[in-house]
Design an enzyme around this catalytic site. Structure first.
Site, PDB file in Angstrom:
ATOM      1  N   SER A 250       1.353  -0.894  -0.430  1.00 53.64           N
ATOM      2  CA  SER A 250      -0.107  -0.153   0.041  1.00 53.64           C
ATOM      3  C   SER A 250       0.997   1.683   0.033  1.00 53.64           C
ATOM      4  CB  SER A 250      -1.168   0.055   1.442  1.00 53.64           C
ATOM      5  OG  SER A 250      -1.923   0.990   1.030  1.00 53.64           O
TER       6      SER A 250
ATOM      7  N   ASP B 194      10.687   4.765  -9.985  1.00 57.27           N
ATOM      8  CA  ASP B 194      10.237   5.391 -11.181  1.00 57.27           C
ATOM      9  C   ASP B 194      10.703   6.822 -11.450  1.00 57.27           C
ATOM     10  OD1 ASP B 194       8.554   3.329 -11.670  1.00 57.27           O
ATOM     11  OD2 ASP B 194       6.808   4.784 -12.157  1.00 57.27           O
TER      12      ASP B 194
ATOM     13  N   LYS C 141      -1.042  -4.326  -3.209  1.00 59.86           N
ATOM     14  CA  LYS C 141      -2.218  -3.394  -3.152  1.00 59.86           C
ATOM     15  C   LYS C 141      -2.321  -1.712  -3.448  1.00 59.86           C
ATOM     16  CE  LYS C 141      -5.390  -2.016   0.498  1.00 59.86           C
ATOM     17  NZ  LYS C 141      -5.313  -0.990  -0.276  1.00 59.86           N
TER      18      LYS C 141
END
Length: 398
Positions: A297, A308, A322
């Protein structure tokens, strides 16, 4: 879970409705307005309300049961009703305090089984050897198949010093009965240490155990302290961190990232919002993040943002997966409602729900005791140290 705290009140104009029917209508309207899936699990949502309201509701418990039945039709374990006690407990948990056995749990959306996301560091559950992905079969002899997520959590809570018995199922092993003594659990989310390597490097080791309201400030203090002590690189340990508040994850990403997108959120209209980094990071030193199957999460939001954007290298195992965001609504009678309102995507638009984030360097690990974490016995930690050493060599050669 990645949780957004929201507080809304809804007026009820239909005076002919009883108090019990008004509460059901209140819940129905919140879901109708905010729920991520506008097909409501491919059903007529208005018809669901009508059928519930046609049944007699004699008291509060019958009303709560009817609400749970209505929400169950969505087939979403994260959208759930919380009675007043459960609602207060969740608020306390995100504020940084907890009494119980120290388990973060979730219902597996595919199997419906009650799974351990992660044990809290230093908790009775961790000391008993309970691991991420373990399945809780029974609590005090009651099958968890008959319990909601919050009912299961409530049965594991209790007075300090009392005992609760669980039956744990693990892949490839026989079921095991475990007795846990409940205790008051410290939820200080940050562990910070300065580690010296054999090459004379100073590595700031930061272990973040959950994303509660205290986490951003505590982590900022820890980074500043380690910078003053001479840290020249960092390891951020997110293993077995089940997440918490979305805003905490965003604020922590900003501590490391001077600019760039942190996360995209996508609602049921397909509208994308985003959280951005701005200003200046607390440090630009090399960073490695440790992840495993218990990294979930808000932890995945942070790991995905830094991966990224090229700010950090991920080491360990594929994360939990999740990618849904819940908002918490306070209802008129003091109960609460958690509703899945959006999904999130990483800055490169990866949807990780039920997939997880794959680390840049995959390193498996056997279960560790608390004393073995971040030592020579910790293969993932050792791989992170080696990676930092290699990065420092490259930087030095430039």
């Amino acid at each position: 879970m990645a949780l957004v705290l929201s507080f809304f009140s809804f007026s009820q104009s239909a005076t002919a409705l009883t108090d019990e029917q008004k509460l059901i209508s209140e819940v129905w309207r919140i879901v109708n307005r905010t729920y991520l899936d506008d097909s409501f699990n491919h059903q007529n949502w208005a018809s669901v309300r009508q059928k519930i309201l046609e049944k007699p509701l004699q008291n509060q418990q019958a009303t709560y049961a009817a609400i749970q039945t209505m929400l169950k039709s969505l087939d979403d374990p994260f959208t759930r009703f919380l009675d007043p006690e459960q609602y207060r407990s969740l608020q306390v948990n995100t504020s940084g305090e907890l009494t119980g056995v120290g388990l973060q749990i979730a219902l597996n959306p595919e199997t419906g089984k009650l799974e351990v996301v992660a044990p809290i560091a230093g908790s009775p559950a961790e000391k008993a050897g309970i691991q991420p992905r373990d399945r809780i079969v029974t609590i005090e002899g009651i099958s968890t198949e008959k319990l909601t997520l919050d009912e299961a959590a409530a049965r594991m809570r209790g007075p300090n010093g009392s005992i609760v018995t669980l039956v744990i199922e693990r892949e490839g092993a026989p079921n095991r009965e475990i007795q846990l003594t409940r205790s008051r659990i410290e939820l200080n989310p940050v562990i910070a240490q300065l580690h010296k390597t054999e090459q004379g490097k100073s590595v700031g080791y930061l272990r973040l155990t959950q994303f509660n309201a205290n986490a951003p400030m505590e982590l900022a203090h820890a980074i500043n302290s380690l910078e003053k002590k001479g840290a020249d690189s960092y390891i951020l340990d997110l293993r077995n961190n089940p997440g918490g508040l979305l805003q905490a994850g965003v604020e922590i990403a900003r501590l490391w990232l001077p600019e760039g997108t942190i996360v995209y959120t996508v609602n049921r209209q397909g509208i994308q919002g985003s959280f951005e980094a701005f200003g200046s990071a607390l440090t630009n030193d090399p960073l490695v993040i440790l992840v495993n199957q218990g990294t979930a999460s808000a932890s995945e939001i942070l790991a995905g943002a830094l991966q990224d954007n090229g700010r950090a290298t991920l080491v360990g195992e594929t994360t939990f997966g999740k990618g849904l965001i819940q908002s918490l609504f306070e209802l008129s009678d003091g109960s609460g409602l958690a509703v899945t309102i959006a999904k999130y995507e990483t800055p490169q638009h990866h949807d990780i729900n039920k997939i997880g984030i794959k680390p840049d360097k995959v390193v498996s690990s056997e279960p560790l005791t608390r004393d073995q974490v971040a030592t020579k016995d910790d293969a993932q930690y050792q791989a992170a140290l080696l990676l930092l050493q290699q990065q420092n060599v490259v930087v030095g050669a430039a």
